[in-house]
Design an enzyme around this catalytic site. Sequence first.
Site, PDB file in Angstrom:
ATOM      1  NE  ARG A  24      -3.624   0.013   2.402  1.00 57.41           N
ATOM      2  CZ  ARG A  24      -4.145   0.261   3.597  1.00 57.41           C
ATOM      3  NH1 ARG A  24      -4.110  -0.659   4.532  1.00 57.41           N
ATOM      4  NH2 ARG A  24      -4.708   1.407   3.845  1.00 57.41           N
TER       5      ARG A  24
ATOM      6  CD  GLN B  11     -14.168   6.879   7.878  1.00 63.63           C
ATOM      7  OE1 GLN B  11     -14.436   5.725   8.197  1.00 63.63           O
ATOM      8  NE2 GLN B  11     -14.908   7.550   7.015  1.00 63.63           N
TER       9      GLN B  11
ATOM     10  CB  VAL C  91      -3.973   5.309   6.780  1.00 65.66           C
ATOM     11  CG1 VAL C  91      -4.889   5.020   7.948  1.00 65.66           C
ATOM     12  CG2 VAL C  91      -4.063   4.201   5.727  1.00 65.66           C
TER      13      VAL C  91
ATOM     14  CG  HIS D 157      -9.342   4.950  10.923  1.00 68.16           C
ATOM     15  ND1 HIS D 157     -10.262   4.613   9.949  1.00 68.16           N
ATOM     16  CD2 HIS D 157     -10.053   5.073  12.069  1.00 68.16           C
ATOM     17  CE1 HIS D 157     -11.466   4.538  10.480  1.00 68.16           C
ATOM     18  NE2 HIS D 157     -11.369   4.824  11.765  1.00 68.16           N
TER      19      HIS D 157
ATOM     20  CB  CYS E  76      11.358  -0.314  18.354  1.00 70.33           C
ATOM     21  SG  CYS E  76      11.508   1.052  19.508  1.00 70.33           S
TER      22      CYS E  76
ATOM     23  N   GLY F 288     -17.264  10.357   0.307  1.00 71.80           N
ATOM     24  CA  GLY F 288     -16.585   9.129  -0.103  1.00 71.80           C
ATOM     25  C   GLY F 288     -16.331   8.124   1.001  1.00 71.80           C
TER      26      GLY F 288
ATOM     27  CB  SER G 120     -18.830   2.306   2.912  1.00 72.38           C
ATOM     28  OG  SER G 120     -17.891   1.999   3.926  1.00 72.38           O
TER      29      SER G 120
HETATM   30  C1  BJW Z   1     -16.645   7.410  -3.990  1.00 67.93           C
HETATM   31  C2  BJW Z   1     -15.809   7.424  -5.063  1.00 67.93           C
HETATM   32  C3  BJW Z   1     -15.624   8.656  -5.659  1.00 67.93           C
HETATM   33  C4  BJW Z   1     -15.848   5.426  -4.420  1.00 67.93           C
HETATM   34  N1  BJW Z   1     -16.233   9.724  -5.177  1.00 67.93           N
HETATM   35  N2  BJW Z   1     -17.262   8.478  -3.527  1.00 67.93           N
HETATM   36  C5  BJW Z   1     -18.809  -6.007  15.044  1.00 67.93           C
HETATM   37  C6  BJW Z   1     -17.686  -6.830  15.004  1.00 67.93           C
HETATM   38  C7  BJW Z   1     -16.392  -6.305  15.171  1.00 67.93           C
HETATM   39  C8  BJW Z   1     -16.209  -4.971  15.385  1.00 67.93           C
HETATM   40  C9  BJW Z   1     -17.331  -4.158  15.407  1.00 67.93           C
HETATM   41  C10 BJW Z   1     -18.608  -4.662  15.259  1.00 67.93           C
HETATM   42  N3  BJW Z   1     -19.502  -3.631  15.312  1.00 67.93           N
HETATM   43  C11 BJW Z   1     -18.815  -2.498  15.479  1.00 67.93           C
HETATM   44  C12 BJW Z   1     -17.510  -2.795  15.554  1.00 67.93           C
HETATM   45  C13 BJW Z   1     -16.428  -1.822  15.734  1.00 67.93           C
HETATM   46  C14 BJW Z   1     -15.610  -1.649  14.470  1.00 67.93           C
HETATM   47  C15 BJW Z   1     -16.557  -1.417  13.308  1.00 67.93           C
HETATM   48  O1  BJW Z   1     -17.048  -0.321  13.074  1.00 67.93           O
HETATM   49  N4  BJW Z   1     -16.811  -2.455  12.507  1.00 67.93           N
HETATM   50  C16 BJW Z   1     -17.801  -2.375  11.413  1.00 67.93           C
HETATM   51  C17 BJW Z   1     -17.154  -2.813  10.111  1.00 67.93           C
HETATM   52  C18 BJW Z   1     -18.977  -3.241  11.794  1.00 67.93           C
HETATM   53  N5  BJW Z   1     -14.790  -0.492  14.729  1.00 67.93           N
HETATM   54  C19 BJW Z   1     -13.628  -0.607  15.342  1.00 67.93           C
HETATM   55  O2  BJW Z   1     -13.152  -1.676  15.661  1.00 67.93           O
HETATM   56  C20 BJW Z   1     -12.916   0.686  15.686  1.00 67.93           C
HETATM   57  N6  BJW Z   1     -12.517   0.680  17.024  1.00 67.93           N
HETATM   58  C21 BJW Z   1     -13.387   0.585  18.030  1.00 67.93           C
HETATM   59  O3  BJW Z   1     -14.584   0.543  17.874  1.00 67.93           O
HETATM   60  O4  BJW Z   1     -12.789   0.540  19.264  1.00 67.93           O
HETATM   61  C22 BJW Z   1     -13.602   0.313  20.408  1.00 67.93           C
HETATM   62  C23 BJW Z   1     -12.665   0.248  21.591  1.00 67.93           C
HETATM   63  C24 BJW Z   1     -12.801   1.174  22.596  1.00 67.93           C
HETATM   64  C25 BJW Z   1     -11.941   1.093  23.692  1.00 67.93           C
HETATM   65  C26 BJW Z   1     -10.956   0.117  23.745  1.00 67.93           C
HETATM   66  C27 BJW Z   1     -10.823  -0.814  22.721  1.00 67.93           C
HETATM   67  C28 BJW Z   1     -11.687  -0.752  21.626  1.00 67.93           C
HETATM   68  C29 BJW Z   1     -11.640   0.831  14.868  1.00 67.93           C
HETATM   69  C30 BJW Z   1     -11.915   0.923  13.408  1.00 67.93           C
HETATM   70  C31 BJW Z   1     -10.605   1.026  12.627  1.00 67.93           C
HETATM   71  C32 BJW Z   1     -10.865   0.942  11.143  1.00 67.93           C
HETATM   72  N7  BJW Z   1      -9.676   0.691  10.475  1.00 67.93           N
HETATM   73  C33 BJW Z   1      -9.679   0.547   9.033  1.00 67.93           C
HETATM   74  C34 BJW Z   1      -8.418  -0.222   8.547  1.00 67.93           C
HETATM   75  C35 BJW Z   1      -7.168   0.277   9.066  1.00 67.93           C
HETATM   76  C36 BJW Z   1      -6.635   1.367   8.217  1.00 67.93           C
HETATM   77  C37 BJW Z   1      -5.849   0.865   7.038  1.00 67.93           C
HETATM   78  O5  BJW Z   1      -5.123  -0.131   7.078  1.00 67.93           O
HETATM   79  O6  BJW Z   1      -5.976   1.533   6.012  1.00 67.93           O
HETATM   80  O7  BJW Z   1      -9.794   1.831   8.416  1.00 67.93           O
HETATM   81  S1  BJW Z   1     -11.036  -0.335   8.360  1.00 67.93           S
HETATM   82  C38 BJW Z   1     -11.137   0.539   6.867  1.00 67.93           C
HETATM   83  O8  BJW Z   1     -12.487   1.067   6.834  1.00 67.93           O
HETATM   84  C39 BJW Z   1     -10.189   1.751   7.021  1.00 67.93           C
HETATM   85  C40 BJW Z   1     -11.082   2.882   6.615  1.00 67.93           C
HETATM   86  O9  BJW Z   1     -10.586   4.100   7.193  1.00 67.93           O
HETATM   87  C41 BJW Z   1     -12.433   2.472   7.114  1.00 67.93           C
HETATM   88  C42 BJW Z   1     -13.593   3.157   6.452  1.00 67.93           C
HETATM   89  O10 BJW Z   1     -13.674   2.820   5.108  1.00 67.93           O
HETATM   90  P1  BJW Z   1     -14.169   3.892   4.046  1.00 67.93           P
HETATM   91  O11 BJW Z   1     -13.222   5.025   4.035  1.00 67.93           O
HETATM   92  O12 BJW Z   1     -15.584   4.212   4.284  1.00 67.93           O
HETATM   93  O13 BJW Z   1     -13.932   3.104   2.680  1.00 67.93           O
HETATM   94  P2  BJW Z   1     -14.891   2.081   1.893  1.00 67.93           P
HETATM   95  O14 BJW Z   1     -14.064   1.379   0.902  1.00 67.93           O
HETATM   96  O15 BJW Z   1     -15.689   1.275   2.821  1.00 67.93           O
HETATM   97  O16 BJW Z   1     -15.925   3.040   1.145  1.00 67.93           O
HETATM   98  C43 BJW Z   1     -15.567   3.891   0.071  1.00 67.93           C
HETATM   99  C44 BJW Z   1     -16.769   4.705  -0.289  1.00 67.93           C
HETATM  100  O17 BJW Z   1     -16.401   5.629  -1.285  1.00 67.93           O
HETATM  101  C45 BJW Z   1     -17.940   3.873  -0.850  1.00 67.93           C
HETATM  102  O18 BJW Z   1     -19.153   4.318  -0.233  1.00 67.93           O
HETATM  103  C46 BJW Z   1     -17.941   4.221  -2.331  1.00 67.93           C
HETATM  104  O19 BJW Z   1     -19.265   4.211  -2.885  1.00 67.93           O
HETATM  105  C47 BJW Z   1     -17.375   5.613  -2.307  1.00 67.93           C
HETATM  106  N8  BJW Z   1     -16.677   6.033  -3.494  1.00 67.93           N
HETATM  107  N9  BJW Z   1     -15.370   6.079  -5.283  1.00 67.93           N
HETATM  108  C48 BJW Z   1     -17.062   9.558  -4.065  1.00 67.93           C
HETATM  109  N10 BJW Z   1     -14.833   8.747  -6.769  1.00 67.93           N
HETATM  110 ZN    ZN Z   2      10.442   0.045  21.380  1.00 64.37          ZN
END
Ligand code: BJW
Ligand code: ZN
Length: 255
Positions: free
Chosen positions: A77, A108, A110, A129, A161, A201, A203
Amino acid sequence: MGETSSTAAESVDRARSLLRRARRVVALTGAGVSAESGVPTFRGQGGLWRQYRAEDLATPAAFAHDPRLVWEWYGWRRGVVSGCAPNAAHAALASAAAAHDDFRIVTQNVDGLHVQAAQHVRAMPLELHGSLYRSRCTRCDHRWDDRGTIDATSRETLPRCAACGMLARPDIVWFGEALDPSVLGEAMRLAENAEVCFVIGTSALVHPAAGLADLTRRHGGSVIEINVADTPLTPTATVSVRGPAAAIVPDLLAS
Ligand code: BJW
Ligand code: ZN
């Protein structure tokens, strides 16, 4: 209440006038804002790396099980993103944030493209994130900027590290991990106080980020959504504009 049926031109006019009138705007962005820069989104078409979904790799359990595989994905990436540049949506958002103290970007993503587009140190985006270009130690608190290539041929060649020699990990928030409380707290404060949450942009599936637009709405603000497809936010958004961010965002923010 969400939008009643209206034409695309009416939605654009309504969104433009809400943005013009608003003093406090929070722009919440997701992978779709970078899609036209060539950065793959997570879900939908092109959202897979080999046979893996982000949910399979972006977890502490995946890293504990196979750090080499996870670093290999992040190395891939970094390589993809380093060949990408901010697009017209990043540029328009950066100009708006530089021109108005009360226009803030919360992302969101990175990929660092909002940071690259930022024209002003005070207009820096909040990165919910983490960043592809930072690593941190799995043992001590050490974090550092890291733009290097990743050698994932074996566990021994993975980033380490500099302070204690322990295995490093990407400084990214994985599923099940808490967001940095100060970053999340600031994003929540911005969303609560915003007259407009400008959602671009994403989901809107991943929490707590996806809940920020609801915070704005519950505090009496409007939600404007820009996306090529419907999302769970669409039914309650004040205005939803269908189309690509790089064309629509600059048009809505043009003075
Ligand atoms: C366009 C376009 C164009 C295309 N123009 N539009 C059930 C099970 C397990 C966990 C959970 C659960 N229910 C809830 C949770 C919590 C979980 C969660 O939300 N899960 C859901 C999936 C259900 N969340 C977490 O775990 C978070 N932490 C948390 O809740 O902690 C609680 C806690 C408290 C205290 C102590 C301990 C814990 C953390 C979430 C971290 C998310 N990380 C990621 C990956 C890491 C980053 C990386 O490696 O890059 O972040 S997930 C991934 O999704 C990434 C993104 O930032 C994130 C959001 O995705 P995004 O940006 O919406 O992308 P897409 O691909 O989904 O959508 C793209 C959109 O663009 C689409 O709508 C297209 O239509 C559109 N599009 N082209 C305009 N040209
Ligand atoms: Zn260290």
